[in-house]
Design a protein around this motif. Sequence first.
Motif, mmCIF file in Angstrom:
data_model
loop_
_atom_site.group_PDB
_atom_site.id
_atom_site.type_symbol
_atom_site.label_atom_id
_atom_site.label_comp_id
_atom_site.label_asym_id
_atom_site.label_seq_id
_atom_site.Cartn_x
_atom_site.Cartn_y
_atom_site.Cartn_z
ATOM 1 N N LEU A 168 0.829 -1.197 0.000
ATOM 2 C CA LEU A 168 0.000 0.000 0.000
ATOM 3 C C LEU A 168 0.875 1.263 0.000
ATOM 4 C CD1 LEU A 168 -3.056 0.528 0.009
ATOM 5 C CD2 LEU A 168 -2.874 0.966 2.459
ATOM 6 N N ALA A 169 1.980 1.229 0.738
ATOM 7 C CA ALA A 169 2.899 2.373 0.747
ATOM 8 C C ALA A 169 3.530 2.577 -0.629
ATOM 9 C CB ALA A 169 3.981 2.166 1.801
ATOM 10 N N LEU A 170 3.835 1.490 -1.318
ATOM 11 C CA LEU A 170 4.365 1.593 -2.685
ATOM 12 C C LEU A 170 3.330 2.188 -3.635
ATOM 13 C CD1 LEU A 170 6.249 -1.818 -2.907
ATOM 14 C CD2 LEU A 170 7.310 0.455 -2.972
ATOM 15 N N LYS A 171 2.049 1.866 -3.429
ATOM 16 C CA LYS A 171 0.997 2.425 -4.267
ATOM 17 C C LYS A 171 0.857 3.932 -4.030
ATOM 18 C CE LYS A 171 -1.138 0.344 -6.726
ATOM 19 N NZ LYS A 171 -0.868 -0.089 -8.115
ATOM 20 N N ALA A 172 1.020 4.365 -2.779
ATOM 21 C CA ALA A 172 0.984 5.802 -2.487
ATOM 22 C C ALA A 172 2.141 6.507 -3.183
ATOM 23 C CB ALA A 172 1.039 6.035 -0.980
ATOM 24 N N GLU A 173 3.318 5.893 -3.155
ATOM 25 C CA GLU A 173 4.471 6.464 -3.849
ATOM 26 C C GLU A 173 4.208 6.532 -5.349
ATOM 27 O OE1 GLU A 173 9.271 5.836 -3.672
ATOM 28 O OE2 GLU A 173 8.036 4.049 -3.915
ATOM 29 N N GLU A 174 3.602 5.502 -5.898
ATOM 30 C CA GLU A 174 3.250 5.491 -7.320
ATOM 31 C C GLU A 174 2.336 6.674 -7.658
ATOM 32 O OE1 GLU A 174 0.391 2.788 -10.207
ATOM 33 O OE2 GLU A 174 1.507 1.772 -8.604
ATOM 34 N N GLY A 175 1.363 6.924 -6.797
ATOM 35 C CA GLY A 175 0.455 8.040 -7.014
ATOM 36 C C GLY A 175 1.159 9.382 -6.970
ATOM 37 N N LYS A 176 2.047 9.551 -5.989
ATOM 38 C CA LYS A 176 2.805 10.811 -5.877
ATOM 39 C C LYS A 176 3.622 11.066 -7.136
ATOM 40 C CE LYS A 176 6.779 10.592 -4.197
ATOM 41 N NZ LYS A 176 7.910 10.295 -3.289
ATOM 42 N N ILE A 177 4.324 10.055 -7.605
ATOM 43 C CA ILE A 177 5.177 10.215 -8.789
ATOM 44 C C ILE A 177 4.335 10.601 -9.998
ATOM 45 C CG2 ILE A 177 6.674 8.981 -10.409
ATOM 46 C CD1 ILE A 177 7.653 7.333 -7.968
ATOM 47 N N ALA A 178 3.187 9.936 -10.180
ATOM 48 C CA ALA A 178 2.332 10.232 -11.322
ATOM 49 C C ALA A 178 1.787 11.657 -11.262
ATOM 50 C CB ALA A 178 1.182 9.229 -11.385
ATOM 51 N N LEU A 179 1.412 12.113 -10.070
ATOM 52 C CA LEU A 179 0.828 13.451 -9.936
ATOM 53 C C LEU A 179 1.861 14.562 -10.067
ATOM 54 C CD1 LEU A 179 -1.755 12.792 -7.085
ATOM 55 C CD2 LEU A 179 -2.206 13.080 -9.528
ATOM 56 N N SER A 180 3.137 14.205 -10.125
ATOM 57 C CA SER A 180 4.167 15.215 -10.398
ATOM 58 C C SER A 180 4.121 15.657 -11.855
ATOM 59 C CB SER A 180 5.557 14.653 -10.071
ATOM 60 O OG SER A 180 5.662 14.398 -8.684
ATOM 61 N N SER A 181 3.588 14.808 -12.733
ATOM 62 C CA SER A 181 3.522 15.155 -14.152
ATOM 63 C C SER A 181 2.102 15.154 -14.713
ATOM 64 C CB SER A 181 4.376 14.173 -14.969
ATOM 65 O OG SER A 181 3.943 12.834 -14.765
ATOM 66 N N GLN A 182 1.128 14.660 -13.955
ATOM 67 C CA GLN A 182 -0.259 14.581 -14.408
ATOM 68 C C GLN A 182 -1.168 15.284 -13.402
ATOM 69 O OE1 GLN A 182 0.766 9.937 -15.425
ATOM 70 N NE2 GLN A 182 -1.331 10.409 -14.837
ATOM 71 N N THR A 183 -2.284 15.797 -13.882
ATOM 72 C CA THR A 183 -3.235 16.456 -12.978
ATOM 73 C C THR A 183 -4.122 15.454 -12.260
ATOM 74 O OG1 THR A 183 -4.801 16.760 -14.799
ATOM 75 C CG2 THR A 183 -3.280 18.592 -14.327
ATOM 76 N N GLN A 184 -4.219 14.227 -12.803
ATOM 77 C CA GLN A 184 -4.961 13.176 -12.129
ATOM 78 C C GLN A 184 -4.458 11.821 -12.603
ATOM 79 O OE1 GLN A 184 -9.010 14.087 -13.311
ATOM 80 N NE2 GLN A 184 -8.947 12.532 -14.919
ATOM 81 N N MET A 185 -4.751 10.798 -11.836
ATOM 82 C CA MET A 185 -4.365 9.444 -12.230
ATOM 83 C C MET A 185 -5.272 8.427 -11.552
ATOM 84 S SD MET A 185 -2.622 7.407 -9.729
ATOM 85 C CE MET A 185 -1.361 6.557 -10.622
ATOM 86 N N GLU A 186 -5.433 7.288 -12.208
ATOM 87 C CA GLU A 186 -6.244 6.206 -11.671
ATOM 88 C C GLU A 186 -5.317 5.225 -10.961
ATOM 89 O OE1 GLU A 186 -10.266 5.061 -11.370
ATOM 90 O OE2 GLU A 186 -9.537 6.572 -12.786
ATOM 91 N N LEU A 187 -5.506 5.050 -9.664
ATOM 92 C CA LEU A 187 -4.658 4.172 -8.871
ATOM 93 C C LEU A 187 -5.395 2.865 -8.606
ATOM 94 C CD1 LEU A 187 -1.864 4.192 -7.411
ATOM 95 C CD2 LEU A 187 -3.100 4.786 -5.320
ATOM 96 N N LEU A 188 -4.864 1.787 -9.153
ATOM 97 C CA LEU A 188 -5.489 0.477 -8.992
ATOM 98 C C LEU A 188 -5.022 -0.156 -7.681
ATOM 99 C CD1 LEU A 188 -7.214 -1.850 -10.095
ATOM 100 C CD2 LEU A 188 -5.163 -2.682 -11.297
ATOM 101 N N LEU A 189 -5.966 -0.395 -6.797
ATOM 102 C CA LEU A 189 -5.673 -1.016 -5.497
ATOM 103 C C LEU A 189 -6.261 -2.421 -5.511
ATOM 104 C CD1 LEU A 189 -6.539 2.092 -3.269
ATOM 105 C CD2 LEU A 189 -4.266 1.297 -3.958
ATOM 106 N N ASP A 190 -5.624 -3.291 -6.283
ATOM 107 C CA ASP A 190 -6.187 -4.610 -6.541
ATOM 108 C C ASP A 190 -5.980 -5.606 -5.407
ATOM 109 O OD1 ASP A 190 -3.470 -4.549 -7.027
ATOM 110 O OD2 ASP A 190 -3.542 -5.812 -8.807
ATOM 111 N N ARG A 191 -5.164 -5.264 -4.408
ATOM 112 C CA ARG A 191 -4.981 -6.187 -3.278
ATOM 113 C C ARG A 191 -5.968 -5.913 -2.152
ATOM 114 N NH1 ARG A 191 1.349 -7.827 -2.222
ATOM 115 N NH2 ARG A 191 1.886 -8.290 -4.387
ATOM 116 N N LEU A 192 -6.713 -4.817 -2.250
ATOM 117 C CA LEU A 192 -7.756 -4.597 -1.253
ATOM 118 C C LEU A 192 -8.902 -5.563 -1.534
ATOM 119 C CD1 LEU A 192 -8.011 -0.693 -0.935
ATOM 120 C CD2 LEU A 192 -6.622 -2.290 0.388
#
Length: 416
Positions: free
Chosen positions: A300-324
């Motif tokens: 889950l912490a890696l997914k949060a990092e993934e979101g942060k990195i994407a939002l540095s270059s994009q205004t929005q992103m879809e974060l797939l949380l498939d292990r929930l």
Amino acid sequence: MPNACGVDFGTSNSTVGWSRPGQSPLLQLEDGKVTLPSVVFFNADEEQVYYGRAALANYLEGYEGRLMRSLKSLLGTSLIDDQTEVMGTVLPFRTLLTQFIGELKHRAETAAGREFTSAVMGRPVHFVDDNDEADTLAEDTLYEIAQSVGFTDIDFQYEPIAAAFDYESQLDREELVLIADIGGGTSDFSLVRLSPQRAKQVDRRNDILASAGVHIGGTDFDKYLSLNSIMPLLGLGSQLNNGAEIPSSYYFNLATWHTINLAYTQKTWLQIKDIYRDARDKEKLDRLLNLIEHRSGHWLALKAEEGKIALSSQTQMELLLDRLQPAESLLLQREGFEHAIEKLVSSIENTVSALLQDAGISADDVDTVVFTGGSSGVRLLREKIGALLPSARRVEGDLFGSIGAGLALDAVRKFG
């Protein structure tokens, strides 16, 4: 060729630099890459220890074991003298750091084909904010660890100063430069006069006008993105039958790299099961318990990092949380992320303002701002620092390699 190297032991990634004529100073540490993620995985199924990308891959593939990251954050804290249980044995945290830095040295020597006996170790301006005693203890601990893995001559250099030396190697004229090094655990700044002529001097103290830092970095941005957008799916902010909120400490532990393992203890499990009986939204607590049962907090912490990195270059992103359970697809907005980290960025902004005041330098006198560090791409952060220095040119250095490269140059100056 020197037997001295520069070691950038980072919160998220580590590098080793070795200055060689006509070649890149950064040594390849894993699969042809110059960065080694500062991650250790103790694979209980295979009874082996993995480092870097291999450690993350083992964890994500579902092997039983213990993943540990943000090891540098232990320096200067009381945790450095504590211990944890790994694969049925007690492991002191100090030993854990020694093992990782020893592995870093071994890989660098393998890549270079020689032993390194001398090293300039990078360090943040402050390991610990507003505590000189803890800061000194952190450096002393890192010195002792470096000695124990085989370095006989050791010096330290502020990480933003090292990045300044790397930038200076590309200059053909003098500049007054602000180095903005936004790493995984700290944000560090140095105001330095740089030029090809000054680069020849061994003693650069007169060229460093001021340095400052604050213990806020990329893992903090990940944490507050998670708390703001992801943890509510697991029950953060939801209520018990008596109207009280579910304690937030469980979610803060899950969102903070070096405390994630606290969520996996039997004590925490029993506490949450007890809370579950009085929870109004049991579906969210079911998700939390399932996440803890499968030890997916690090995922889950890696997914949060993934979101942060994407939002540095994009205004929005879809974060797939498939292990929930059930799985979620979460739409993250940059606006929401920036709101979550606004106070953190404000503290960093205040640090830069104070640095300029301490140096007695007008903002208009600064020629260039050099951004380095893996988290310097956060848009709000760049905008705030840029607004403080509106006339300065903005340059992006090697986000992951400039410190290691600069430490290699410093190692040649100091050890020959």
